[in-house]
Design a protein around this motif. Sequence first.
Motif, PDB file in Angstrom:
ATOM      1  N   VAL A   1       0.849  -1.180   0.000  1.00  0.00           N
ATOM      2  CA  VAL A   1       0.000   0.000   0.000  1.00  0.00           C
ATOM      3  C   VAL A   1       0.886   1.232   0.000  1.00  0.00           C
ATOM      4  N   SER A   2       0.827   2.010  -1.086  1.00  0.00           N
ATOM      5  CA  SER A   2       1.584   3.255  -1.198  1.00  0.00           C
ATOM      6  C   SER A   2       3.053   3.064  -0.829  1.00  0.00           C
TER       7      SER A   2
ATOM      8  N   SER B   1     -13.358  -2.906  -4.226  1.00  0.00           N
ATOM      9  CA  SER B   1     -12.338  -1.868  -4.073  1.00  0.00           C
ATOM     10  C   SER B   1     -11.145  -2.426  -3.318  1.00  0.00           C
ATOM     11  N   ALA B   2      -9.950  -1.969  -3.672  1.00  0.00           N
ATOM     12  CA  ALA B   2      -8.755  -2.381  -2.946  1.00  0.00           C
ATOM     13  C   ALA B   2      -8.689  -1.639  -1.614  1.00  0.00           C
TER      14      ALA B   2
ATOM     15  N   GLN C   1      -7.285   0.613   1.209  1.00  0.00           N
ATOM     16  CA  GLN C   1      -6.346   1.739   1.136  1.00  0.00           C
ATOM     17  C   GLN C   1      -6.056   2.149  -0.305  1.00  0.00           C
ATOM     18  N   ASP C   2      -6.999   1.858  -1.224  1.00  0.00           N
ATOM     19  CA  ASP C   2      -6.945   2.297  -2.621  1.00  0.00           C
ATOM     20  C   ASP C   2      -5.942   1.545  -3.488  1.00  0.00           C
ATOM     21  N   GLU C   3      -5.158   0.621  -2.929  1.00  0.00           N
ATOM     22  CA  GLU C   3      -4.181  -0.090  -3.752  1.00  0.00           C
ATOM     23  C   GLU C   3      -3.848  -1.432  -3.102  1.00  0.00           C
TER      24      GLU C   3
ATOM     25  N   GLN D   1      -4.235  -4.669 -12.211  1.00  0.00           N
ATOM     26  CA  GLN D   1      -5.304  -3.817 -11.686  1.00  0.00           C
ATOM     27  C   GLN D   1      -5.131  -3.714 -10.175  1.00  0.00           C
ATOM     28  N   ARG D   2      -4.469  -2.689  -9.716  1.00  0.00           N
ATOM     29  CA  ARG D   2      -4.133  -2.584  -8.303  1.00  0.00           C
ATOM     30  C   ARG D   2      -5.159  -1.797  -7.486  1.00  0.00           C
ATOM     31  N   HIS D   3      -6.060  -1.072  -8.147  1.00  0.00           N
ATOM     32  CA  HIS D   3      -7.025  -0.244  -7.420  1.00  0.00           C
ATOM     33  C   HIS D   3      -8.345  -0.962  -7.171  1.00  0.00           C
ATOM     34  N   HIS D   4      -8.526  -2.104  -7.805  1.00  0.00           N
ATOM     35  CA  HIS D   4      -9.668  -2.951  -7.509  1.00  0.00           C
ATOM     36  C   HIS D   4      -9.292  -4.384  -7.868  1.00  0.00           C
TER      37      HIS D   4
END
Length: 285
Positions: free
Chosen positions: A3-4, A35-36, A38-40, A69-72
């Motif tokens: 994550v980030s 949805s992933a 923490q957004d990723e 596809q890391r955001h979902h």
Amino acid sequence: MTVSGQTMVIDYIPVPVSVLQVIDEAPGVKTFSLSAPQDEMAFEAGQFVQISVFGYGEAPFTICSSPAQRHHFEICVSAVGRVSNALHRLAAGDRVGMRGPFGNPFPLERARGKDLFFVAGGTGMACLRSVISHCREHRSDYGRLIIASGVKSPEQRLFVPDLRLWHQDDQTELHETVDKADETWQGRVGVVADIINEIDFNPRNIIAFVVGPPIVFRFAAQNFLEKGVAEENIYFSLERRFQCGVGKCGHCQINDLYVCQDGPVFSYSQLKARSEAVEATLPDS
């Protein structure tokens, strides 16, 4: 999970994720885009997640979308139990819990430069779609991409838009079959493992990935071995009574292996030495 730029392992406590889209794939089968956290989220093809529906429990599902596809991410769900039926009643905007990703992925680094033969029986494409997507997105890293997909009837085909795309792509060899045709089906009728015997390939350059019910494992392995494919180049993904996902409960144990941690992807040579696996899935040695 990344994550980030930071590594975060979600082992025991589910994190909330949102249902973004629900797609009807086949009778009793839906694909959920989630949805992933923490957004990723980073994952590898073949890994699985534990999804919980609040008030109903938790169940494991292999991620069926591309690792790019890391955001979902997507899971394909057959309505066969308490949790999966509860999932089927959800809609976009609902929330579920997620732990993971867990497990040992497909050996894509080892497969570089090789011809790949994918065998999907029943809902096995729900697992293989992720690795096929990765290989198509990194096409120059691999040789031939041969896909054998078999379902009971035409209406049970999964990811039909992807199948159409693969049919049209001259760099992807898709062979479909059904156990029983209807008036709409003009293709092959028969068992999916027989396709292995009908394709010419170099057995010394093949890596085989097989996902399906035990009978598909058994006959696919037998046919690959008879054509000269090495035991260490035949891989299965086993989905076996996962519960905790972290090797603590023992529900998925095969002799000395925990499928959730040592797998779910195993080579034939790994399973061959385990009597329980041989009795359940593999041809007689």
